[in-house]
Design an enzyme around this catalytic site. Sequence first.
Site, mmCIF file in Angstrom:
data_model
loop_
_atom_site.group_PDB
_atom_site.id
_atom_site.type_symbol
_atom_site.label_atom_id
_atom_site.label_comp_id
_atom_site.label_asym_id
_atom_site.label_seq_id
_atom_site.Cartn_x
_atom_site.Cartn_y
_atom_site.Cartn_z
ATOM 1 C CG ASP A 1 27.082 -26.691 25.913
ATOM 2 O OD1 ASP A 1 26.264 -27.626 25.773
ATOM 3 O OD2 ASP A 1 27.621 -26.109 24.960
ATOM 4 C CD GLN B 1 28.233 -26.402 18.121
ATOM 5 O OE1 GLN B 1 27.156 -26.253 18.660
ATOM 6 N NE2 GLN B 1 28.827 -27.585 18.086
ATOM 7 C CE LYS C 1 24.072 -28.178 20.164
ATOM 8 N NZ LYS C 1 25.477 -27.824 20.441
#
Length: 299
Positions: free
Chosen positions: A125, A102, A58
Amino acid sequence: METTNNPQIIDGKKTSATIKEEIAAEVVKIKAAGGKTPHLAAVLVGDDGASQTYVGAKVKACEQIGFTSTLVKLDADISEEGLLEEIEKLNSNADVDGMIVQLPLPKHISVQKVTEKIRPEKDVDGFTPANVGRMALNWPTYVSATPNGIMELIKRYNIETSGKHCVVIGRSHIVGSPMSILMGRNDNPGNCTVTLTHSRTKNLPEIARTADILIVAIGKAEFVTKDMVKPGAVVIDVGIHRVPDASKKSGFRLIGDVKFDEVAPLASAITPVPGGVGPMTIASLLYNTLMASQRKIYS
Ligand code: NAD
């Protein structure tokens, strides 16, 4: 009986590369006009190998397309309070447009508390209750990366969804459940009649066979076989599994939740694994970060 021997291969690798080029061009324009460079912050707790790889990819993608990125690496034994404080710092840092934490997190940390701590405006997200709720209401929001990537593939491949029967296999919060909502919304893509199936579903093969669009996110290698697919169906395979393969340098190859070789000849269109849904997730995250930096969702 209708059969299709040459299904359209829905190429997520190519589509994701195109999206990244589009975003990179947009960043060049923004910078030339003196605008703000999009900035993504990624929080990584502990040293899980897979998580490091995902976060690394990412951050690298941000660099490639001209975004600023910050990687916040924290020890696995950080307290829940300590992690919440780090998130608050990013919440109040005006230069950070979007952030991701994460997953998975160490067991002593509540994913719910962490998710709720992220300001919805920066939740690229799309995991916060506010953004999941906005998705269900069909309001502007950050749709989470994998569902967003699937919807983008359906859109860019001009797959007709209105009035179709979409069967989703799997009801996880990150894939199956949001896909069922997105496909049923009054939107394009959308307007499907949706059946959400899961581990307690009876007669799954029979239901799957009625799908015009079959979305599989079950996490079981090659679970969907040809007897579960209607000829002419569109098949979206979200699964990713490593299987040993001595002929590969890496020692493994990737397969999906769908038995591709036997299902593909029946399908009108299908996503391969690898190179289907997988590459779209990072493109979606970058897109959401661009939207955040432009204040397109929350103005
Ligand atoms: P998960 O394990 O959280 O959920 C699986 C779902 O399948 C559950 O809702 C469960 O009820 C259902 N299920 C299990 N057994 C079943 C059965 N026999 N019949 C019907 N339903 C059953 O999985 P997930 O996080 O949604 O991931 C699914 C797959 O997609 C995994 O292989 C994962 O690695 C992959 N994945 C890929 C991406 C990507 O970027 N391509 C992103 C997320 C997940």
